[in-house]
Design a protein around this motif. Structure first.
Motif, PDB file in Angstrom:
ATOM      1  N   GLU A   1      28.351 -25.584  39.855  1.00  0.00           N
ATOM      2  CA  GLU A   1      29.532 -25.643  40.740  1.00  0.00           C
ATOM      3  C   GLU A   1      30.820 -25.546  39.931  1.00  0.00           C
ATOM      4  O   GLU A   1      31.763 -24.863  40.327  1.00  0.00           O
ATOM      5  N   ASP A   2      30.855 -26.241  38.788  1.00  0.00           N
ATOM      6  CA  ASP A   2      32.061 -26.208  37.945  1.00  0.00           C
ATOM      7  C   ASP A   2      32.319 -24.787  37.441  1.00  0.00           C
ATOM      8  O   ASP A   2      33.456 -24.320  37.435  1.00  0.00           O
ATOM      9  N   MET A   3      31.266 -24.123  36.993  1.00  0.00           N
ATOM     10  CA  MET A   3      31.424 -22.763  36.468  1.00  0.00           C
ATOM     11  C   MET A   3      31.907 -21.812  37.565  1.00  0.00           C
ATOM     12  O   MET A   3      32.780 -20.975  37.336  1.00  0.00           O
ATOM     13  N   ALA A   4      31.326 -21.953  38.763  1.00  0.00           N
ATOM     14  CA  ALA A   4      31.738 -21.075  39.868  1.00  0.00           C
ATOM     15  C   ALA A   4      33.197 -21.348  40.239  1.00  0.00           C
ATOM     16  O   ALA A   4      33.975 -20.423  40.475  1.00  0.00           O
ATOM     17  N   ALA A   5      33.587 -22.631  40.253  1.00  0.00           N
ATOM     18  CA  ALA A   5      34.970 -22.978  40.621  1.00  0.00           C
ATOM     19  C   ALA A   5      35.959 -22.429  39.591  1.00  0.00           C
ATOM     20  O   ALA A   5      37.071 -22.043  39.935  1.00  0.00           O
TER      21      ALA A   5
END
Ligand code: 5CA
Ligand code: ZN
Length: 418
Positions: A113-117
């Motif tokens: 999720e962090d990478m996508a955000a």
């Protein structure tokens, strides 16, 4: 393992620039020389805690490598691992009375999720150590049968070790002398004092099962993989020898990348493992390297929860040069948030100064070992002029927006919020 969602990358008009990158092994900034498909392996997380800004900065640096290659018309085969069984993960799970498998799943999900955000382009192959155990066992068995690996002289725990000199190229990644190697080996997960090894610097390939630890049975006997061979095998079996870039933070230069290379070189008889060994500097907080063991962490997920603009965070992490050790402070974030606001206002205007020169400078700076500080200043100059009402080129704002999106991964559409 499941990777994270991607997004389309716009094509930017004008001439791309071939990427030059600092190579730790030779100590030089050299051109990367990919074929039609550029190949990169970047060491992934050990998922026992959430993604902190140090991890994020490192993945952003390699995301820029990915993006410059795309701009140059290459396909990119990007591989990343997850060290989903290792001592720190097992220790954290034991401390918190947690199930280590569930802990790893939870933190890996948060990382995705962090990478996508942050708009980090995902790897094509995303692999955990656990799911890679059959291929790791095969490789370790080969190293044993080739005589370059040996069992520790210990009947109870006959761990398997790698003879560090076997490849003939040991030291060629880090160029460290033996005292330096010994110091880092002890600090970064090695076991120089373990009785039964032939040399203090020999690295563990397979750890025989201990009571209470997870293990996998098979031709090596019950045990679990060593750390360096995990990355050797995952990279080698996806990218083959002599792929373009092996990446990670500078804390991985030795022993991790030295041994990953040495294992792969012994397995194949070929050299080098990677054409470039690229290392990102360490992000610090309050005067110390940000690290899980020190606990001085700022988490990406915490900032997401606080509704911090992820494009501002991205720019803050890119405002220093990727190879420089640098401190994270609230000022860095505040300045980046102000910068992204100015840029957003500038690209929202109906016209601005012609942008072709700015895009060319952006490409030049990024191609020069990812010189983001200069690249960001080039965009600042255009944005300041646009906001001052200079220029009347109606195509300029869209060109800048596309270039920022494609080359820097910064999307300025209002929808970019997490
Ligand atoms: N799983 C191994 C690699 S195979 C590992 O080092 N995991 S990690 O979670 O500790 O780190 C993940 C990545 O973030 C590595 O590339 C590491 O070099 C990098 N990293 C860790 N701490 C920092 C920091 N403070 N600043 C910049 N990069 C960091
Ligand atoms: Zn690794």
């Amino acid at each position: 393992m499941q990777t994270w969602p991607s997004h389309p990358v716009p094509r930017v008009p004008g001439a791309p620039r071939p990427l030059r990158l600092y190579d730790t092994a030779t100590g030089e900034i050299r051109p990367t020389t990919p074929g039609a498909t550029a190949t990169m392996y970047v060491c992934g997380i050990t998922p026992y805690d959430a993604t902190h800004l140090g991890h994020a900065a490192t993945y952003l640096a390699f995301d820029l490598v990915h993006r410059q290659w795309l701009d140059n018309g290459h396909e990119v085969h990007y591989v990343q691992n997850v060290t989903d069984v290792d001592d720190p993960l097992l220790e954290r799970a034991a401390r918190d009375h947690d199930d280590w498998v569930v802990l790893a799943m939870r933190e890996t999900a948060l990382f995705r999720e962090d990478m996508a955000a942050l708009r980090v382009l995902p790897p094509r192959d995303y692999l955990g150590a656990v799911e890679s155990i059959p291929e790791i066992v095969e490789a370790v068995a080969k190293l044993l049968s080739d005589g370059v690996a040996y069992r520790a002289d210990d009947e109870q725990y006959p761990d398997i070790y790698f003879d560090r000199l076997a490849s003939g190229h040991f030291g060629s990644v880090s160029n460290y002398d033996e005292p330096t190697m010994l110091r880092y080996f002890a600090e970064r997960g090695g076991d120089p004092d373990r009785p039964g090894k032939r040399h203090p610097l020999d690295a563990q390939l397979w750890r025989a099962a201990r009571p209470g630890e997870p293990s996998w049975d098979g031709e090596l006997g019950a045990g679990r993989p060593g750390w360096h061979v995990e990355c050797s095998v995952i990279a080698l079996n996806r990218l083959g020898m002599t792929f373009d870039v092996q990446g990670g933070g500078s804390d991985l230069i030795f022993p991790h990348h030295e041994f990953s290379a040495a294992h792969a070189e012994s397995l194949t008889g070929q050299h080098p493992f990677a054409r470039h060994y690229a290392h990102a500097g360490m992000i610090g907080l309050d005067g110390e390297k940000m690290s899980k063991s020190r606990g001085n962490l700022v988490f990406v997920s915490r900032l997401r929860a606080d509704r911090v603009d992820m494009m501002g965070l991205r720019l803050g992490l890119l405002s220093g040069h990727y190879r420089t050790d640098r401190a994270w402070t609230s000022d860095v974030l505040d300045e980046a948030l102000a910068r992204v606001d100015r840029w957003r206002q500038a690209v929202a205007r109906e016209s601005g100064p012609p942008a072709e020169d700015t895009v060319a400078r952006l490409r030049d700076h990024l191609a020069d070992d990812l010189d983001t500080p200069q690249a960001l200043r080039a965009v600042d100059a255009w944005a300041a002029a646009a906001l001052a009402g200079d220029g009347s080129d109606p195509t300029a704002p869209a060109l800048i927006r596309d270039a920022l999106d494609a080359l820097l991964g910064v999307a300025l559409q209002p929808a970019a919020m997490p």
